[in-house]
Design a protein around this motif. Structure first.
Motif, PDB file in Angstrom:
ATOM      1  N   VAL A 237       0.874  -1.180   0.000  1.00  0.00           N
ATOM      2  CA  VAL A 237       0.000   0.000   0.000  1.00  0.00           C
ATOM      3  C   VAL A 237       0.907   1.226   0.000  1.00  0.00           C
ATOM      4  O   VAL A 237       1.587   1.507   0.989  1.00  0.00           O
ATOM      5  N   CYS A 238       0.926   1.940  -1.090  1.00  0.00           N
ATOM      6  CA  CYS A 238       1.870   3.052  -1.271  1.00  0.00           C
ATOM      7  C   CYS A 238       1.566   4.207  -0.297  1.00  0.00           C
ATOM      8  O   CYS A 238       0.410   4.616  -0.147  1.00  0.00           O
ATOM      9  N   GLY A 239       2.611   4.703   0.331  1.00  0.00           N
ATOM     10  CA  GLY A 239       2.476   5.879   1.192  1.00  0.00           C
ATOM     11  C   GLY A 239       1.793   5.636   2.512  1.00  0.00           C
ATOM     12  O   GLY A 239       1.540   6.583   3.271  1.00  0.00           O
TER      13      GLY A 239
ATOM     14  N   HIS B  78      -9.001 -15.998  -6.990  1.00  0.00           N
ATOM     15  CA  HIS B  78      -8.185 -16.535  -8.083  1.00  0.00           C
ATOM     16  C   HIS B  78      -7.319 -17.711  -7.612  1.00  0.00           C
ATOM     17  O   HIS B  78      -6.278 -17.997  -8.201  1.00  0.00           O
ATOM     18  N   ASN B  79      -7.779 -18.365  -6.539  1.00  0.00           N
ATOM     19  CA  ASN B  79      -7.153 -19.597  -6.019  1.00  0.00           C
ATOM     20  C   ASN B  79      -5.694 -19.417  -5.588  1.00  0.00           C
ATOM     21  O   ASN B  79      -4.874 -20.318  -5.729  1.00  0.00           O
ATOM     22  N   GLY B  80      -5.392 -18.232  -5.084  1.00  0.00           N
ATOM     23  CA  GLY B  80      -4.098 -18.015  -4.460  1.00  0.00           C
ATOM     24  C   GLY B  80      -4.262 -18.125  -2.955  1.00  0.00           C
ATOM     25  O   GLY B  80      -5.378 -18.193  -2.439  1.00  0.00           O
ATOM     26  N   PHE B  81      -3.142 -18.149  -2.223  1.00  0.00           N
ATOM     27  CA  PHE B  81      -3.254 -18.140  -0.774  1.00  0.00           C
ATOM     28  C   PHE B  81      -2.275 -17.131  -0.189  1.00  0.00           C
ATOM     29  O   PHE B  81      -1.234 -16.824  -0.785  1.00  0.00           O
ATOM     30  N   ILE B  82      -2.643 -16.608   0.972  1.00  0.00           N
ATOM     31  CA  ILE B  82      -1.823 -15.598   1.626  1.00  0.00           C
ATOM     32  C   ILE B  82      -0.684 -16.290   2.364  1.00  0.00           C
ATOM     33  O   ILE B  82      -0.922 -17.130   3.230  1.00  0.00           O
ATOM     34  N   ASP B  83       0.530 -15.929   2.021  1.00  0.00           N
ATOM     35  CA  ASP B  83       1.680 -16.485   2.730  1.00  0.00           C
ATOM     36  C   ASP B  83       1.915 -15.723   4.023  1.00  0.00           C
ATOM     37  O   ASP B  83       2.095 -16.319   5.080  1.00  0.00           O
ATOM     38  N   LYS B  84       1.893 -14.389   3.932  1.00  0.00           N
ATOM     39  CA  LYS B  84       2.066 -13.588   5.156  1.00  0.00           C
ATOM     40  C   LYS B  84       1.713 -12.131   4.897  1.00  0.00           C
ATOM     41  O   LYS B  84       1.647 -11.677   3.741  1.00  0.00           O
ATOM     42  N   PHE B  85       1.468 -11.411   5.994  1.00  0.00           N
ATOM     43  CA  PHE B  85       1.330  -9.963   5.977  1.00  0.00           C
ATOM     44  C   PHE B  85       2.640  -9.391   6.527  1.00  0.00           C
ATOM     45  O   PHE B  85       3.107  -9.802   7.588  1.00  0.00           O
ATOM     46  N   ILE B  86       3.223  -8.456   5.808  1.00  0.00           N
ATOM     47  CA  ILE B  86       4.499  -7.864   6.208  1.00  0.00           C
ATOM     48  C   ILE B  86       4.285  -6.354   6.338  1.00  0.00           C
ATOM     49  O   ILE B  86       4.351  -5.626   5.340  1.00  0.00           O
ATOM     50  N   GLY B  87       3.995  -5.889   7.544  1.00  0.00           N
ATOM     51  CA  GLY B  87       3.709  -4.470   7.726  1.00  0.00           C
ATOM     52  C   GLY B  87       2.462  -4.090   6.942  1.00  0.00           C
ATOM     53  O   GLY B  87       1.374  -4.603   7.190  1.00  0.00           O
ATOM     54  N   ASP B  88       2.611  -3.194   5.957  1.00  0.00           N
ATOM     55  CA  ASP B  88       1.472  -2.797   5.128  1.00  0.00           C
ATOM     56  C   ASP B  88       1.533  -3.470   3.756  1.00  0.00           C
ATOM     57  O   ASP B  88       0.990  -2.964   2.776  1.00  0.00           O
ATOM     58  N   ALA B  89       2.193  -4.628   3.689  1.00  0.00           N
ATOM     59  CA  ALA B  89       2.309  -5.382   2.433  1.00  0.00           C
ATOM     60  C   ALA B  89       1.781  -6.801   2.607  1.00  0.00           C
ATOM     61  O   ALA B  89       1.695  -7.315   3.727  1.00  0.00           O
ATOM     62  N   VAL B  90       1.433  -7.406   1.483  1.00  0.00           N
ATOM     63  CA  VAL B  90       0.924  -8.773   1.464  1.00  0.00           C
ATOM     64  C   VAL B  90       1.798  -9.609   0.537  1.00  0.00           C
ATOM     65  O   VAL B  90       2.158  -9.164  -0.553  1.00  0.00           O
TER      66      VAL B  90
END
Length: 346
Positions: free
Chosen positions: A177-179, A210-222
């Motif tokens: 998420v920019c900014g 779209h059949n993906g999975f979340i590996d991790k949340f890193i601060g404000d990034a996915v």
């Protein structure tokens, strides 16, 4: 420490209880509270909500013990009561049990029997608390872990597959998420968390669609991973969907004029999937690592607002399905040659 409320209009019982249980009181195993009738007992419970057990007589003024049992069944259904009364006929015993009494002891009190009964009641109460705690923890766990994963954890394959490490072919996507870091420094923490969670929900829904999975949340990034057939195509489709949905965030979801934009990096290729972390710390993360993952992160770093950036290898695989524009070349750490990068437009 177990808090025990003794309800009896015979005031000399308080002295007797304190004498018989002086060792447990001194060792802070038990704490006794006293009430002279049912009305007084309810007031004491209001003032001391952590009461674990009630020991109650039957025959008392204002509110008797059987009425108190009925009130407690409605007011504190998990609070266990033991009737201690001289009225030990079957009718009173049955009435007390039907109104929720855990046990019944007759007067004159056999204190050895009372101690055993108290210990038995404490054990039962702790079992109820443990069960409720497990239910709450399970409900909390469901907030953090996908239901399919929880079901898998209960299967015989769980330990074997959890410990398996393998080399896979997949696509990794980083979304930032920019900014957002800058805006997070000037607004209340609760507002920041609520807002980023709103954006994460949008991203997660599109990635899962779209059949993906979340590996991790890193601060404000996915960080997301796509496996199986057409994993690169599905990752790009998800990235386009995420960008479009984030750009549609309305004014009610914006904050102080901050309108979210994303920058996305995508890389497809070989990577290692396995448990990464510290066994001694008991913190292992089932994730993917390798050059493909590192490159995807660098591509996201190179991406600007609203850009979806891929490398030349990925471009060659999807050039017929997606409209792309060459951005130029970027230099990456530990890479001898610059990397040609493309922006996915639509």
């Amino acid at each position: 420490m177990t808090k025990i409320l003794v309800v009896d209009d015979e005031t000399d019982l308080e002295t007797l209880i304190k004498q018989k249980f002086r060792k447990q009181i001194r060792e802070k195993k038990y704490e006794f509270l006293f009430a002279i009738n049912g009305v007084d007992a309810l007031e004491k419970i209001d003032a001391e909500p952590e009461v674990d057990i009630v020991l109650s007589d039957i025959n008392m003024p204002e509110m008797d013990g059987l009425t108190l049992l009925s009130k407690l069944s409605e007011y504190k259904p998990l609070l266990k009561s033991v009737i201690v009364s001289a009225y030990g006929d079957m009718e009173n015993i049955r009435t007390a049990m039907n109104r929720g009494a855990f046990d019944f002891i007759t007067k004159p009190i056999n204190f050895e029997d009372l101690i055993i009964t108290i210990e038995k009641t404490i054990k039962y109460t702790e079992q109820i608390k443990d069960t409720l705690r497990a239910i709450k923890e399970n409900n909390i766990l469901k907030m953090y872990v996908d239901e399919n994963v929880l079901n898998f954890m209960g299967s015989s394959e769980y330990e074997t597959k959890l410990l398996a490490n393998e080399t896979i072919e997949a696509t990794v996507m980083f979304i930032d998420v920019c900014g957002f870091t800058k805006i997070s420094e000037t607004v209340p923490a609760d507002t920041v968390v609520k807002m980023i969670n709103t954006y994460f929900d949008i991203m997660v829904n599109e990635i899962m669609e779209h059949n993906g999975f979340i590996d991790k949340f890193i601060g404000d990034a996915v960080m997301a991973v796509f496996r199986g057939e057409y994993h690169l195509d599905r990752a790009i489709d998800a990235a386009l969907a995420v960008r479009n949905r984030i750009n549609q965030v309305d004014e009610t979801e914006a904050l102080d004029g901050f309108r979210p934009k994303v920058s996305i990096g995508i890389k497809s290729g070989e990577m290692i999937s396995g448990n990464i972390g510290s066994a001694s710390l008991k913190r292992l993360d089932y994730t993917v690592i390798g050059d493909t993952v590192n490159t995807a992160a660098r591509l996201q770093d190179a991406a600007k607002e609203n850009q979806i950036v891929i490398c030349e290898d990925c471009y060659k695989q999807v050039s017929e399905a997606f409209k792309c524009n060459k951005l130029g070349e970027i230099t990456m750490k530990n890479k001898s040659a610059p990397l040609a990068v493309y922006e996915v437009l639509e």
